[in-house]
Every structure is written in structure tokens, then in C-alpha cells.
Design an enzyme around this catalytic site. Sequence first.
Site, PDB file in Angstrom:
ATOM      1  CB  CYS A   1      -0.471   2.673   4.160  1.00 31.16           C
ATOM      2  SG  CYS A   1      -2.018   1.865   3.230  1.00 31.16           S
ATOM      3  CG  ASP A   2       3.130   1.360   4.677  1.00 31.77           C
ATOM      4  OD1 ASP A   2       2.787   1.922   5.399  1.00 31.77           O
ATOM      5  OD2 ASP A   2       3.136   0.106   4.109  1.00 31.77           O
TER       6      ASP A   2
ATOM      7  CB  CYS B   1      -0.911  -0.019   1.194  1.00 35.97           C
ATOM      8  SG  CYS B   1      -1.887   1.327   1.239  1.00 35.97           S
TER       9      CYS B   1
END
Length: 325
Positions: free
Chosen positions: A145-146, A142
Site C-alpha cells: 500500500c505505502d 503494508c
Amino acid sequence: MATETHNSLIILGSGPAGYTAAIYTGRANLNPILIQGMQPGGQLTVTTEVDNFPGFEEGIQGPELMQKMEAQARRFGTQIISDLVVQADLTAERRQGGPIRLTCDSGDVYTCDALIIATGASARWLGLESEKKLGGYGVSACATCDGFFYRGQEIAVVGGGDTAVEEALFLTNFASKVTLIHRRDSLRAEKVMQERLFANPKVHTAWNSVVEEILGDPKAGGVSGVRLKNIKTGETEILKVTGVFIAIGHNPNTAIFGDQLDKDEQGYLITKANSTATNLPGVYAAGDVQDKTFRQAITAAGTGCMAALEAERYLHEKSGEAARI
Ligand code: FAD
Ligand code: NAP
């Protein structure tokens, strides 16, 4: 204490398919219960700009679109449950005329007469031991997200579809260099996405290449590189990166149904032609869980609508039968 609740209709999943089914069945006064699962809002919550969902001429952020769908479903009386179904008994009780029985992670049980399955799909992994070991230590599925953690660093994305290209482009906002690793020499991503990718000076490509091993130590800085193998020449090389994003597609979330429902060889639920009906009466499937061809938010929403209309008709006919008896 665990509870047991009966409702005529239950919807599993909170992606575009589930929320659309909720909006339609809510407006039909069916007061649906929707169980959100482990990813409230579904796959679009891990992306940024959604440019191709009609009605938003400037595009819309994925999480915002899903919040809007949830709010619309609530507006029409959907009861939304934050839980995950871990066991689905679709047949045993029904053979004796009983309901479908769903057991949640919390221990709560929900029973229903009609079920719409919109459990979508989850990210696929390469299946390497090192990938598992370094998960959360430089290996991710992701970018949204990261990505932020890789400011100024060199990273890699694995895959050749829309997700891989989108993730690679998004990651150029943070990373100094993004290498797209693909097992063939052409991408399957949309042409417009490919053009954007190839125009970006931070993007490099490793064609005909597979990841043999992800290198690094979770206790000593995480990922330090990947060992690539060129499948045309057989040569291997080490690519030094501090992050690896796996974007090689998704698997349908159908394990909880075991062999109660007809599935294809990849685990996608099989529905009847021009319908969302599964092999079991009163059980419908919508969205990515039954679609390995289109896999778009709009097609998921479209089949969510179909499932709602079919479930509504089924419940109506069932209550008519009951009234006649
Ligand atoms: P999903 O969105 O996959 O949602 C599935 C839901 O089921 C989740 O809420 C999950 O929690 C729930 N669930 C799963 N198992 C259970 C269980 N056991 N019990 C209860 N609930 C459960 N499409 C576009 O059209 N435009 C885009 O720009 C676009 N961008 C994308 C970007 C990325 C990074 C990705 C990964 C996909 C993108 N897609 C895009 C594809 C799109 O997200 C999917 O086609 C769409 O989300 C499918 O919707 P769905 O409702 O079928 O399932
Ligand atoms: P996908 O289209 O199935 O692509 C998966 C990619 O990963 C393919 O390039 C595939 O290679 C590669 N791959 C698969 N298994 C692999 C393995 N074991 N090792 C190495 N590579 C592997 O999946 P996706 O990109 O996640 O897209 C899924 C759906 O969502 C698509 O319908 C897509 O259009 C949609 N989506 C749309 C958007 C958008 O509209 N903006 C954004 C994201 C996703 P091969 O090419 O060799 O098969």
C-alpha cells in the site's frame, strides 16, 4: 433503516477460507450469505506476487487471485455483503432453539442456523506509543500500500518471518536502502526467500535488535529514525530512516466472539481434531483464525472446503430432524 435477514448459512470473511466455503456451499445450493468485513479479499490483497497457489504457473498477483475467488463464489449464488460484524450472539437465542445472531456495523442484523467463521488475522503492532502517533506518517504495516511513497529513501522493516522478508524485498523496488531489523540472529522465513533477500545489495540487517522508539513528528515530516537496542550487548543506536514497516505477524480476529467459543492462549479458535467444528454445534472455523501453524492461502482454502462440507452435513441433519418431528 436497519434490516433483519435470516439465511440457513452465513460465512464471515472474504479471504481464501471464506470464498472457498462459499464456492462449496453455493454449489450445494445453500445460497450462502458472505459478509466481507473490513478487508474485502483478506490478507492477500496487501501483497503482490503469490507464487505458491496451485494452478498459476507464472504466479498471480494477490488482489487478482482474490477477485477470481470472489467471482467464482458469486457464480454459484453467494450473496456478498459489504459490512462488518460487530456483535456475534452465538448462544443466547440458541438456548431457546433460536438462531445465531450477527449485528453489523451498519446496524443490519443477520441470523443463521449454521455459521462459518473465516475472519482470518490482522497485522500485529509493536505496541509503542510512538508507533501509534506516527501511524500513517511513516509507520505502516503494508508495503504494497505505502511502498511507493519511499522512492529513493532509506527505510526499515521490522520482523524475521516471510512477511518481513517479502516486504523488505518489495520495498527495494522503491527505497535506496532497506534495513531489516530482527530480534534474533536468524530468520524464520522460507530459505528461498532468505536467499533472495541476502542477494539484494539494497538490503542491510540489524540482528539481535529491537525498536525501542520510533522517532519523528507527525506535523514535521513524520518518521525521522528509530532507536534500536541490541539485546545481546545492551547498546543503543539511532538508525536514520523515513519509513518503518512493521511485519511481525498477525493476531486472529476473534474478539467479537468473546468467551462463547473455545480459544487458545493467543486467541486462535480451537477446532476438533480433523474437523473445523468449534465447541458450539453448527459453528465452524476455517483458515488463519484457527491455524497458527501453516497460515497459507492454500491451507485456508482447504479448511474452508472442510467447513463447507461439515456445515452442509449439519444443516442436512438438522432439517432431517425437523422433518421427523
Ligand atoms: P484472511 O485472508 O485473513 O481474511 C480474513 C477475512 O475476514 C477478511 O476478508 C476480513 O475482512 C474478514 N473479517 C475479519 N473480521 C470480520 C468481521 N468481524 N466481520 C466480517 N468479516 C470479518 N500465503 C500464501 O499461501 N502465499 C503467499 O504468497 C502469501 N503471501 C502473504 C503476504 C502477506 C503480506 C501476508 C500478510 C500474508 C501472506 N500469505 C500468503 C498468508 C495468506 O494471506 C493467509 O494465510 C490467508 O489470507 C488466510 O486466509 P483467511 O481466509 O483465513 O483469512
Ligand atoms: P511469523 O511467521 O509469525 O513471523 C513473525 C516475525 O516477527 C518473527 O520473525 C518474529 O520473531 C517477529 N516478531 C514477532 N513479534 C515481535 C515483536 N513484538 N517484536 C519484534 N519482532 C517480533 O509471521 P509472518 O511473517 O507474518 O507470516 C505469517 C504466515 O504467513 C506464515 O505462515 C508465513 O509462512 C505466511 N506467509 C507466507 C508467505 C509466502 O509464502 N510467500 C509470505 C508471507 C507470509 P521470532 O522469529 O523471533 O519469533
